[in-house]
Design an enzyme around this catalytic site. Structure first.
Site, PDB file in Angstrom:
ATOM      1  N   THR A 183     -39.521  30.747  88.363  1.00 52.89           N
ATOM      2  CA  THR A 183     -39.731  30.125  89.668  1.00 52.89           C
ATOM      3  C   THR A 183     -38.501  29.355  90.171  1.00 52.89           C
ATOM      4  O   THR A 183     -38.223  29.330  91.367  1.00 52.89           O
ATOM      5  CB  THR A 183     -40.958  29.181  89.583  1.00 52.89           C
ATOM      6  OG1 THR A 183     -42.069  29.960  89.124  1.00 52.89           O
ATOM      7  CG2 THR A 183     -41.298  28.560  90.913  1.00 52.89           C
TER       8      THR A 183
ATOM      9  N   CYS B  51     -52.440  41.956  81.899  1.00 46.79           N
ATOM     10  CA  CYS B  51     -53.130  42.852  82.840  1.00 46.79           C
ATOM     11  C   CYS B  51     -54.523  43.184  82.330  1.00 46.79           C
ATOM     12  O   CYS B  51     -54.756  43.232  81.132  1.00 46.79           O
ATOM     13  CB  CYS B  51     -52.389  44.166  83.007  1.00 46.79           C
ATOM     14  SG  CYS B  51     -50.661  44.062  82.729  1.00 46.79           S
TER      15      CYS B  51
HETATM   16  C1  LIG Z   1     -43.851  35.673  91.886  1.00 51.76           C
HETATM   17  C2  LIG Z   1     -43.974  35.912  90.417  1.00 51.76           C
HETATM   18  C3  LIG Z   1     -44.110  37.221  89.922  1.00 51.76           C
HETATM   19  C4  LIG Z   1     -44.236  37.460  88.555  1.00 51.76           C
HETATM   20  N1  LIG Z   1     -44.344  38.759  88.101  1.00 51.76           N
HETATM   21  C5  LIG Z   1     -44.428  39.014  86.766  1.00 51.76           C
HETATM   22  C6  LIG Z   1     -44.476  40.356  86.263  1.00 51.76           C
HETATM   23  O1  LIG Z   1     -44.426  41.332  87.025  1.00 51.76           O
HETATM   24  N2  LIG Z   1     -44.579  40.530  84.916  1.00 51.76           N
HETATM   25  C7  LIG Z   1     -44.613  39.476  84.034  1.00 51.76           C
HETATM   26  O2  LIG Z   1     -44.694  39.685  82.828  1.00 51.76           O
HETATM   27  N3  LIG Z   1     -44.527  38.197  84.480  1.00 51.76           N
HETATM   28  C8  LIG Z   1     -44.441  37.941  85.816  1.00 51.76           C
HETATM   29  N4  LIG Z   1     -44.346  36.631  86.261  1.00 51.76           N
HETATM   30  C9  LIG Z   1     -44.340  35.517  85.288  1.00 51.76           C
HETATM   31  C10 LIG Z   1     -42.919  35.009  85.031  1.00 51.76           C
HETATM   32  O3  LIG Z   1     -42.102  36.017  84.484  1.00 51.76           O
HETATM   33  C11 LIG Z   1     -42.934  33.796  84.081  1.00 51.76           C
HETATM   34  O4  LIG Z   1     -43.508  34.154  82.856  1.00 51.76           O
HETATM   35  C12 LIG Z   1     -43.728  32.621  84.638  1.00 51.76           C
HETATM   36  O5  LIG Z   1     -43.530  32.515  86.023  1.00 51.76           O
HETATM   37  C13 LIG Z   1     -43.393  31.285  83.975  1.00 51.76           C
HETATM   38  O6  LIG Z   1     -42.059  30.915  84.185  1.00 51.76           O
HETATM   39  P1  LIG Z   1     -41.562  29.937  85.383  1.00 51.76           P
HETATM   40  O7  LIG Z   1     -42.462  28.747  85.373  1.00 51.76           O
HETATM   41  O8  LIG Z   1     -40.130  29.644  85.072  1.00 51.76           O
HETATM   42  O9  LIG Z   1     -41.707  30.746  86.636  1.00 51.76           O
HETATM   43  C14 LIG Z   1     -44.229  36.373  87.632  1.00 51.76           C
HETATM   44  C15 LIG Z   1     -44.083  35.065  88.129  1.00 51.76           C
HETATM   45  C16 LIG Z   1     -43.952  34.819  89.495  1.00 51.76           C
HETATM   46  C17 LIG Z   1     -43.794  33.401  89.970  1.00 51.76           C
END
Ligand SMILES: Cc1cc2nc3c(=O)[nH]c(=O)nc-3n(C[C@H](O)[C@H](O)[C@H](O)COP(=O)(O)O)c2cc1C
Ligand SMILES: Cc1cc2nc3c(=O)[nH]c(=O)nc-3n(C[C@H](O)[C@H](O)[C@H](O)COP(=O)(O)OP(=O)(O)OC[C@H]3O[C@@H](n4cnc5c(N)ncnc54)[C@H](O)[C@@H]3O)c2cc1C
Ligand code: FES
Lengths: 312, 265
Positions: free
Chosen positions: A273, A137
Site C-alpha cells: 500500500t 482465494c
Molecule cells: C489493491 C491491492 C491489490 C492486491 N492484490 C493482491 C493479489 O493479486 N495477490 C496477492 O497475493 N496479494 C494481493 N494484495 C495483498 C498485498 O500483496 C499485501 O499482501 C497486503 O496489501 C499487505 O501489505 P501492505 O499493507 O504493505 O499493503 C493486494 C493488496 C492491495 C492493497
C-alpha cells in the site's frame, strides 16, 4: 563498507534459487506489472518484483467501488482483475525481462488443478524467478472457503503446486486464521521454499445513507499501516516454529518498519500500500536498511533476521 | 509524471462558501500539464487520511511555474487542504491522466460544467481560446452564491453562460438544458463536460441524440492514481463484438468519449 551484503537467497529445487540483491520487493497487486513505477525510478534497484495475481483465464474484476479508505489503511475489493497467464506472458513479461530484477509470479486458482496447471505452465518461462501462491482465494470445489484457512486444503494445494514446479515456491498465507503458525508449518511440510506473511485481513464498510455494504462483494481486504502490528506479530510467531525463510509484509511504510520485520524474523520484505502514497518508498527503505546495518554493525541480512528473538 | 514533494503553496483562498482556490508553485507540473489532467495530493503529513486525493488542474501559468486548483470541502482530505498557508510545501504527484483531446481546428466547442466540475473545463477553455477556437462555456451552480467567478474566460474571448438550479442567476435550470438550447440553434463541433454523475448521464444522452462528439471527465475513488492498483475501475464499451470492460479512471481516463461510458452498475 565492502563487507556489508544485502543479498537474500531463497533456494528452490534442482539448484534453482531466487537471488535478490537486497531484501526489498514490491507486494503483489500494488505494483501492477512494473510499468507505472518505472516512470519514477530504475526497477533494477529492487530486490524483486511480485506481479499482480495471475489466473488461468483473464478476469475482469469486481464492480466499483473497489477501494475504501479506513483509519491508516485501505480496504480493497479488486477481484483479481488480470489478463490471464497467456496475456501476462505475452504482453507484460517482456517488459519485466528487460530488468535485472527477479520476477515473482503470484498465482491464484479456483481449484487445486488450476494452481498445478499454472505452476506447470510457468515452470520454464524465461524471466520468471519464483512462484508465490495466493491461498486467499475461494476453493470453488469445496464450499468456496479460502484454501488458506483450512490445513488440509492448504497442504493439498501447496503439495500439488510443488509437484509441478522446480521454481522457488513461496506460499503467501492468509492471516484470516486462528493459528497462523499451524498454517505456516503445513505449508513447510507440503514443500514450500518460503512463506510470505501476510495477505490482507478481511473487513467491510457500510454506506450509512444507502444502508448497505459499500462493496458489491460485501467484504474486502485490509492493508496499510493499520495492520502492521498484527502482521509483525505473525512473522514473530512463525519464525519461532518454521525453518524456511519468511517474506514479511503488512503496512511497511518506512525503513524502520522494515527493520522491525527483519528483526522479528523476516529474511525479505514487501512494500504494498505504501507504494500508492509514495512511489519511492522501496528505494528509501533499501537505503535506510543499509545505513542501519552500517550503524548497528550488521554485515548481512541473515545475521539480522530474527535478531530480536531470545537466543535459543 | 513525477512526484514533487517540494511544491510550494503560493496562495489558498476561500472564493465562495465551501470552495477554495489554491495556487501551487511546481514548474515541472505547470510546464507539462494538459487540460483534463489532475494532480494527486498528499493532504496530510500523517497516515490520516492515508491516500492521496485527486484534484483537477484548474489553471496554469507556464511562465511563473504555477498551477491552480479549485476544490470543494467535502470531507477530511479537502478540509485539511484549507489549512495550507502561503510558503508551505505540499506533496503532489502529477500531472496524471489522459486529458481532453483538443484538435487544432478553429472550430466551435461547448463546455458544460456542474459545480466544482468546472475546474478542468476552465483550463480547457483557456487553452482552446489560445488555439483560436470559439468556446461556449456553460457553468451550472445551485444558486447565485455558489457561482464561480470566470472573468479570465471572458477576457480570453469565451462566451460565458450560467445556469442556476433555483434561477437566482442566469438561466433557470440545469446546464444541460442550456446546452441543449445551444445545440438546437447553432453548430457545435465538440462538447466537453465534467460534473456530478446525473449530469454526465444527461450529457451522454444529449450526445447520442445529437450525434455530437462528446468527452466527459469521470470520478472514482483512487488508490495509486497512476494505473497500478486497478482500484479506480469504470465500465467502458470496447466495441459491439467485445462488449464492455473495466478501464482505469486514473490512467485510461479520467476523460472518456461519452458514448463508451456505461453508467449504472
Ligand atoms: C489493491 C491491492 C491489490 C492486491 N492484490 C493482491 C493479489 O493479486 N495477490 C496477492 O497475493 N496479494 C494481493 N494484495 C495483498 C498485498 O500483496 C499485501 O499482501 C497486503 O496489501 C499487505 O501489505 P501492505 O499493507 O504493505 O499493503 C493486494 C493488496 C492491495 C492493497
Ligand atoms: C480525476 C478527478 C478529479 C477531481 N477534481 C476535483 C476538483 O478539481 N475539485 C474538487 O473539489 N474535487 C475534485 N475531485 C473529487 C475529489 O477527489 C474528492 O472530493 C476528494 O477526494 C474527497 O476527499 P475528502 O477526504 O475531502 O473526502 P472523504 O472524507 O474521502 O469523503 C468523501 C465523501 O464521502 C462521504 N462518506 C464517507 N464515508 C461514508 C459512508 N460510510 N457512507 C456514506 N458516505 C460516506 C463523506 O461524507 C464525503 O461526503 C476529483 C476527483 C477525480 C477522480
Ligand atoms: S487508482 Fe490505482 S489504478 Fe487507478
Amino acid at each position: 563498507m565492502n563487507e556489508l551484503s544485502m543479498e537474500v537467497r531463497i533456494q528452490g529445487q534442482n539448484r534453482r534459487a531466487l537471488i535478490m540483491k537486497n531484501p526489498v520487493m514490491t507486494a503483489s497487486g500494488t505494483f501492477g506489472f512494473g510499468k507505472e513505477y518505472a516512470a519514477f525510478y530504475d526497477l533494477n534497484k529492487l530486490g524483486a518484483i511480485a506481479v499482480k495475481g495471475i489466473t488461468l483465464e483473464p478476469r475482469e474484476g469486481n464492480p466499483p467501488p473497489r477501494i475504501i479508505e479506513t483509519p491508516s489503511g485501505i480496504l480493497n475489493s479488486i477481484g483479481l482483475q488480470n489478463p490471464g497467464i497467456e496475456g501476462f506472458v505475452r504482453n507484460e513479461l517482456p517488459f519485466l525481462r528487460t530488468f535485472n530484477t527477479p520476477v515473482i509470479v503470484n498465482i491464484s486458482g479456483n481449484t487445486i488443478a488450476e494452481y498445478a496447471l499454472l505452476a506447470e505452465k510457468l515452470d520454464t518461462v524465461e524471466g520468471v524467478s519464483a512462484l508465490e501462491i495466493n491461498v486467499s482465494c475461494p476453493n470453488v470445489k469445496e464450499g468456496c472457503l479460502a484454501f488458506g484457512i483450512n490445513k488440509e486444503s492448504l497442504f493439498n494445494v501447496v503439495k500439488k503446486t510443488r509437484e509441478n514446479t522446480t521454481l522457488p515456491l513461496i506460499v503467501k498465507l492468509s492471516p484470516n486464521v486462528t493459528d497462523i503458525v499451524e498454517m505456516a508449518e503445513t505449508a513447510e511440510q507440503a514443500g514450500a521454499d518460503a512463506i510470505s506473511l501476510v495477505n490482507t485481513f478481511l473487513g467491510t464498510a457500510i454506506d450509512i445513507y444507502k444502508k448497505k455494504p459499500i462493496f458489491a462483494n460485501i467484504v474486502g481486504g485490509l492493508s496499510g499501516p493499520a495492520i502492521k502490528p498484527i502482521a509483525l506479530r505473525m512473522v514473530w510467531e512463525v519464525y519461532e516454529k518454521v525453518n524456511i525463510p519468511i517474506i514479511g509484509m503488512g503496512g511497511i511504510t518506512d525503513w524502520k518498519d522494515a527493520v522491525e520485520f527483519i528483526l522479528a524474523g523476516a529474511s525479505a520484505l514487501a512494500v504494498g500500500t505504501a507504494n500508492f502514497i509514495n512511489p519511492n518508498t522501496p528505494l528509501e527503505i533499501i537505503d535506510g536498511i543499509q545505513s542501519y546495518m552500517a550503524a548497528e554493525g550488521f554485515k548481512n541480512i541473515e545475521e539480522m533476521t530474527g535478531y530480536a528473538h531470545p537466543p535459543a | 509524471m513525477h512526484i514533487d514533494t517540494s511544491a510550494t503553496v503560493i496562495s489558498n483562498k476561500k472564493i465562495i462558501p465551501e470552495h477554495y482556490k489554491m495556487e501551487i508553485y511546481s514548474p515541472q507540473t505547470a510546464s507539462s500539464a494538459k487540460p483534463g489532467q489532475f494532480i494527486h495530493i498528499k493532504t496530510s503529513r500523517t497516515t490520516s487520511p492515508l491516500l492521496r486525493r485527486p484534484i483537477s488542474i484548474y489553471m496554469r501559468d507556464k511562465k511563473r511555474g504555477i498551477i491552480s486548483i479549485l476544490y470543494k470541502t467535502v470531507g477530511t482530505g479537502t478540509s485539511l487542504l484549507t489549512e495550507y498557508k502561503p510558503e508551505d510545501t505540499i506533496d503532489i504527484m502529477g500531472p496524471l491522466g489522459n486529458g481532453f483531446p483538443l484538435g487544432d481546428e478553429q472550430n466551435r466547442i461547448a463546455l458544460a460544467g456542474g459545480g466544482v466540475g468546472i475546474a478542468p473545463l476552465v483550463f480547457l477553455a483557456l487553452e482552446a481560446s489560445q488555439l483560436k477556437k470559439q468556446v461556449i462555456f456553460i457553468q451550472g451552480a445551485q444558486c447565485k452564491t455558489t457561482l464561480i467567478e470566470t472573468r479570465e474566460l471572458k477576457d480570453a474571448g469565451c462566451i460565458v453562460e450560467t445556469a442556476t438550479d433555483d434561477g437566482s442567476a442566469g438561466f433557470h435550470g440545469f446546464p444541460t438544458e442550456l446546452l441543449k438550447k445551444y445545440l438546437e440553434k447553432e453548430r457545435i463541433d465538440t462538447v466537453y463536460s465534467c460534473g456530478p454523475t446525473p449530469m454526465l448521464k444527461t450529457i451522454k444522452k444529449i450526445s447520442l441524440e445529437n450525434k455530437i462528439q462528446t468527452y466527459i471527465s469521470l470520478e472514482q475513488k483512487m488508490g495509486c492514481g497512476i494505473g497500478a492498483c486497478l482500484g479506480c475501475a469504470c465500465r467502458v464499451l470496447v466495441n459491439e463484438s467485445q462488449g464492455s470492460t473495466y478501464k482505469r479512471v486514473c490512467a485510461d481516463g479520467p476523460i472518456f468519449p461519452a458514448e463508451v461510458v456505461v453508467f449504472d452498475e
